[in-house]
Motif scaffolding. Structure first.
Motif, PDB file in Angstrom:
ATOM      1  N   SER A  46       0.867  -0.453   0.117  1.00 48.31           N
ATOM      2  CA  SER A  46      -0.007  -0.005   0.019  1.00 48.31           C
ATOM      3  C   SER A  46       1.020   1.173  -0.047  1.00 48.31           C
ATOM      4  CB  SER A  46      -0.724  -0.267   1.425  1.00 48.31           C
ATOM      5  OG  SER A  46       0.475   0.283   2.584  1.00 48.31           O
ATOM      6  N   ARG A  47       1.701   0.500   0.125  1.00 47.11           N
ATOM      7  CA  ARG A  47       2.802   2.163   0.054  1.00 47.11           C
ATOM      8  C   ARG A  47       3.200   2.679  -1.233  1.00 47.11           C
ATOM      9  NH1 ARG A  47       9.633   1.819  -0.095  1.00 47.11           N
ATOM     10  NH2 ARG A  47      10.581   4.119  -0.417  1.00 47.11           N
ATOM     11  N   TYR A  48       2.675   2.213  -2.281  1.00 51.52           N
ATOM     12  CA  TYR A  48       2.517   3.071  -3.427  1.00 51.52           C
ATOM     13  C   TYR A  48       1.649   2.898  -4.494  1.00 51.52           C
ATOM     14  CZ  TYR A  48       7.577   1.646  -3.643  1.00 51.52           C
ATOM     15  OH  TYR A  48       8.446   0.790  -3.080  1.00 51.52           O
ATOM     16  N   LEU A  49       1.132   4.089  -5.160  1.00 54.73           N
ATOM     17  CA  LEU A  49      -0.172   4.168  -5.948  1.00 54.73           C
ATOM     18  C   LEU A  49      -0.524   2.373  -7.079  1.00 54.73           C
ATOM     19  CD1 LEU A  49      -0.179   8.273  -6.825  1.00 54.73           C
ATOM     20  CD2 LEU A  49      -1.386   6.949  -5.093  1.00 54.73           C
ATOM     21  N   SER A  50      -1.852   2.541  -6.742  1.00 52.25           N
ATOM     22  CA  SER A  50      -1.832   1.546  -7.089  1.00 52.25           C
ATOM     23  C   SER A  50      -2.771   2.056  -8.465  1.00 52.25           C
ATOM     24  CB  SER A  50      -3.288   0.354  -6.816  1.00 52.25           C
ATOM     25  OG  SER A  50      -4.525   1.403  -6.557  1.00 52.25           O
ATOM     26  N   GLU A  51      -2.946   1.143  -9.736  1.00 54.16           N
ATOM     27  CA  GLU A  51      -3.472   1.109 -11.102  1.00 54.16           C
ATOM     28  C   GLU A  51      -4.924   2.310 -10.430  1.00 54.16           C
ATOM     29  OE1 GLU A  51      -5.014  -0.813 -14.330  1.00 54.16           O
ATOM     30  OE2 GLU A  51      -2.870  -0.838 -14.519  1.00 54.16           O
ATOM     31  N   ALA A  65     -11.269  18.959  -9.434  1.00 53.59           N
ATOM     32  CA  ALA A  65     -11.032  18.932  -8.208  1.00 53.59           C
ATOM     33  C   ALA A  65      -9.787  18.980  -8.222  1.00 53.59           C
ATOM     34  CB  ALA A  65     -11.223  17.423  -8.404  1.00 53.59           C
ATOM     35  N   THR A  66      -9.879  19.146  -6.817  1.00 55.10           N
ATOM     36  CA  THR A  66      -8.652  20.174  -6.478  1.00 55.10           C
ATOM     37  C   THR A  66      -7.479  19.365  -5.979  1.00 55.10           C
ATOM     38  OG1 THR A  66      -9.933  19.637  -4.013  1.00 55.10           O
ATOM     39  CG2 THR A  66      -9.898  21.865  -4.890  1.00 55.10           C
ATOM     40  N   VAL A  67      -6.341  19.187  -5.238  1.00 54.65           N
ATOM     41  CA  VAL A  67      -5.544  18.201  -4.648  1.00 54.65           C
ATOM     42  C   VAL A  67      -6.347  17.146  -3.723  1.00 54.65           C
ATOM     43  CG1 VAL A  67      -3.124  18.039  -3.846  1.00 54.65           C
ATOM     44  CG2 VAL A  67      -2.932  18.673  -5.771  1.00 54.65           C
ATOM     45  N   ARG A  68      -6.416  18.158  -2.511  1.00 55.48           N
ATOM     46  CA  ARG A  68      -6.617  17.746  -1.295  1.00 55.48           C
ATOM     47  C   ARG A  68      -7.654  17.125  -1.262  1.00 55.48           C
ATOM     48  NH1 ARG A  68      -4.046  19.807   3.352  1.00 55.48           N
ATOM     49  NH2 ARG A  68      -2.622  21.338   2.716  1.00 55.48           N
ATOM     50  N   ALA A  69      -8.774  17.340  -2.384  1.00 56.91           N
ATOM     51  CA  ALA A  69     -10.312  16.320  -2.359  1.00 56.91           C
ATOM     52  C   ALA A  69      -9.632  15.399  -3.079  1.00 56.91           C
ATOM     53  CB  ALA A  69     -11.363  17.398  -3.270  1.00 56.91           C
ATOM     54  N   ILE A  70      -8.923  14.921  -3.475  1.00 57.44           N
ATOM     55  CA  ILE A  70      -8.592  13.845  -4.522  1.00 57.44           C
ATOM     56  C   ILE A  70      -7.819  13.195  -3.435  1.00 57.44           C
ATOM     57  CG2 ILE A  70      -7.279  12.773  -6.160  1.00 57.44           C
ATOM     58  CD1 ILE A  70      -7.910  15.741  -7.945  1.00 57.44           C
ATOM     59  N   ARG A  76      -5.177   9.567   1.013  1.00 54.59           N
ATOM     60  CA  ARG A  76      -3.662   9.195   1.124  1.00 54.59           C
ATOM     61  C   ARG A  76      -3.162  11.340   1.031  1.00 54.59           C
ATOM     62  NH1 ARG A  76       0.170   5.210  -0.975  1.00 54.59           N
ATOM     63  NH2 ARG A  76      -1.392   3.760  -2.498  1.00 54.59           N
ATOM     64  N   SER A  77      -2.506  11.276   1.984  1.00 51.72           N
ATOM     65  CA  SER A  77      -1.380  12.586   1.806  1.00 51.72           C
ATOM     66  C   SER A  77      -1.870  13.323   0.504  1.00 51.72           C
ATOM     67  CB  SER A  77      -0.376  12.229   2.343  1.00 51.72           C
ATOM     68  OG  SER A  77       0.801  13.612   2.467  1.00 51.72           O
ATOM     69  N   PRO A  78      -2.105  14.410   1.136  1.00 47.38           N
ATOM     70  CA  PRO A  78      -1.992  15.741  -0.353  1.00 47.38           C
ATOM     71  C   PRO A  78      -0.613  15.569  -0.645  1.00 47.38           C
ATOM     72  CG  PRO A  78      -2.993  16.266   1.200  1.00 47.38           C
ATOM     73  CD  PRO A  78      -3.023  15.480   2.451  1.00 47.38           C
ATOM     74  N   SER A  79       0.466  15.453  -0.265  1.00 42.54           N
ATOM     75  CA  SER A  79       1.354  15.778  -1.405  1.00 42.54           C
ATOM     76  C   SER A  79       1.425  13.864  -1.709  1.00 42.54           C
ATOM     77  CB  SER A  79       2.429  15.588  -0.076  1.00 42.54           C
ATOM     78  OG  SER A  79       3.263  14.437   1.077  1.00 42.54           O
ATOM     79  N   THR A  80       1.213  13.293  -1.763  1.00 38.26           N
ATOM     80  CA  THR A  80       1.275  12.019  -2.397  1.00 38.26           C
ATOM     81  C   THR A  80       0.696  12.682  -3.704  1.00 38.26           C
ATOM     82  OG1 THR A  80       1.443  10.979  -0.173  1.00 38.26           O
ATOM     83  CG2 THR A  80       1.457   9.820  -2.547  1.00 38.26           C
ATOM     84  N   VAL A  81      -0.498  12.672  -4.008  1.00 37.49           N
ATOM     85  CA  VAL A  81      -1.123  13.302  -4.920  1.00 37.49           C
ATOM     86  C   VAL A  81      -0.685  13.818  -5.151  1.00 37.49           C
ATOM     87  CG1 VAL A  81      -3.455  13.450  -5.681  1.00 37.49           C
ATOM     88  CG2 VAL A  81      -3.014  12.431  -3.704  1.00 37.49           C
ATOM     89  N   SER A  82      -0.278  15.356  -4.957  1.00 36.03           N
ATOM     90  CA  SER A  82       0.604  16.071  -5.345  1.00 36.03           C
ATOM     91  C   SER A  82       1.525  16.288  -6.654  1.00 36.03           C
ATOM     92  CB  SER A  82       0.842  17.277  -5.150  1.00 36.03           C
ATOM     93  OG  SER A  82       1.362  18.558  -5.551  1.00 36.03           O
ATOM     94  N   ARG A  83       2.448  15.095  -5.517  1.00 39.03           N
ATOM     95  CA  ARG A  83       3.893  14.721  -6.204  1.00 39.03           C
ATOM     96  C   ARG A  83       4.184  13.650  -7.358  1.00 39.03           C
ATOM     97  NH1 ARG A  83       5.745  13.834  -1.317  1.00 39.03           N
ATOM     98  NH2 ARG A  83       4.822  11.704  -1.374  1.00 39.03           N
ATOM     99  N   GLU A  84       2.874  12.678  -7.651  1.00 36.59           N
ATOM    100  CA  GLU A  84       2.246  11.966  -8.407  1.00 36.59           C
ATOM    101  C   GLU A  84       1.816  13.371  -9.907  1.00 36.59           C
ATOM    102  OE1 GLU A  84       0.977   8.638 -11.031  1.00 36.59           O
ATOM    103  OE2 GLU A  84       1.875   8.809  -9.613  1.00 36.59           O
TER     104      GLU A  84
END
Length: 376
Positions: A46-51, A65-70, A76-84
């Motif tokens: 679960s450390r990595y984002l899945s497909e 949609a905003t990064v925080r909403a996603i 997940r952490s907002p920084s994880t989505v933003s970095r992805e």
């Protein structure tokens, strides 16, 4: 090869090859299709984002949609989505940012392949510079800052100190000579494992009262009588001296432990030391979770002094005591037998510290501050 050459190799039209490569959006007559990709086993970690998570990010990103909403929807952490999105997205026409989930998944899987060659191993000049700094007994952090200052326009010569530690500690890499670990201040050739504080088992039979329940008057040091305690250890942890520091005056008292630091020995010696004080200067005692305080309940019943315990791995919660322990090492060096010191010698050392002017007391001595507290 190019898309046209690949299409000719397998015998399909150039447009069909493009759709296989990038996928096809849905239209009035055609159904959408996903791009062709290698069949790989999905990561169980679960450390990595899945497909599936990347598909969700793409759908919601398209809906603006905003990064925080996603991140909240995925847990997940907002920084994880933003970095992805920043790593695996692509810039299109008009500086519009696009995120294609299947392409992002392929990039992430290709990037995850191990083993990878370390940065220090791949750059001989960098490796020599780091080795020279370690030979000069610089810390890895000092070496890294010096490299950035010396080579400001050469990013290949920039590393963080964690990279240096891994080149020394991680087995099988051989990027830096193992004997260079002796130049570190700790002298360790491998990492020291750290246990998670929240995974520790209860140490004492009697439940501990934690420092969060300590009275507020002890925190602001306004009222004297709140003490911090600990032990300094001798050679091979075979001998010890107990230390007590009053939080307001920084007055020091040393506990004589000639026969060891078992719970019974500590309880008796601590009781004998504390009872020399007047009642209004014995309001509380704060200790770490050392095994020598296993008899804290009996001590509190005998002296009417509540004992509060610090959180695991939090020495700053007894800052005055930790500072005093460092001062005491001038008299009791590490690696020596502490059981040879008599009660009279401990009193002499404590008197020297208590008559030393302290900056934190406005250059008064702890003895003068304690005298004022006794008079008041």
């Amino acid at each position: 090869m190019s898309n046209r050459e690949a299409g000719q190799r397998v015998g399909v039209n150039e447009r069909t090859g493009r759709e296989w490569l990038h996928g096809r959006p849905g239209g009035r007559k055609k159904r959408p299709s996903a791009p062709a990709r290698d069949t790989r086993a999905a990561s169980a970690s679960s450390r990595y984002l899945s497909e599936a998570e990347r598909l969700h990010i793409a759908d919601r990103f398209r809906e603006r949609a905003t990064v925080r909403a996603i991140a909240a929807e995925l847990g997940r952490s907002p920084s994880t989505v933003s970095r992805e999105i920043r790593r695996n997205g692509t810039a299109g026409r008009g500086n519009l940012w696009h995120y294609r989930p299947y392409a992002a998944q392929a990039r992430a899987e290709a990037r995850r392949l191990r083993p990878k060659r370390g940065k220090i191993d791949g750059n001989r000049e960098l490796r020599d510079a780091v080795q020279t700094g370690l030979d000069e007994r610089w810390s890895p952090e000092q070496i890294c800052h010096a490299l950035r200052k010396r080579f400001p326009d050469r990013p290949e010569m920039h590393v963080v100190h964690e990279t240096v530690y891994q080149a020394l500690y991680v087995q099988g890499r051989g990027e830096l000579r193992r004997e260079l670990a002796g130049a570190l201040r700790t002298g360790r050739a491998r990492r020291k494992p750290q246990r998670q504080a929240n995974c520790r088992r209860p140490r004492f039979v009697a439940p501990m009262v934690m420092i969060s329940d300590r009275p507020a008057e002890a925190d602001d040091r306004a009222v004297p009588g709140h003490w911090e305690g600990d032990c300094i250890l001798g050679r091979n942890n075979g001998s010890a001296i107990g230390t007590l520091v009053e939080r307001t005056t920084r007055y020091v008292m040393l506990v004589h432990l000639p026969h060891g630091r078992t719970a019974e020995d500590m309880n008796a010696a601590l009781h004998a030391t504390i009872r020399t004080l007047p009642p209004h200067l014995t309001r509380s005692l704060t200790w770490d979770q050392g095994a020598e305080m296993a008899g804290h309940r009996a001590f509190s019943l005998a002296t009417d002094i509540p004992v509060y315990f610090c959180d695991p791995g939090s020495p700053w919660q007894r800052g005055s005591n930790e500072n005093t322990n460092g001062l005491l090492r001038q008299y009791f060096p590490k690696g020596t037998d502490l059981s040879v010191h008599t009660r009279e010698h401990l009193d002499f050392v404590a008197a020297q510290l208590n008559n030393r002017p302290r900056k934190t007391l406005g250059w008064e001595t702890p003895a003068e501050r304690l005298s004022s507290a006794l008079t008041a």
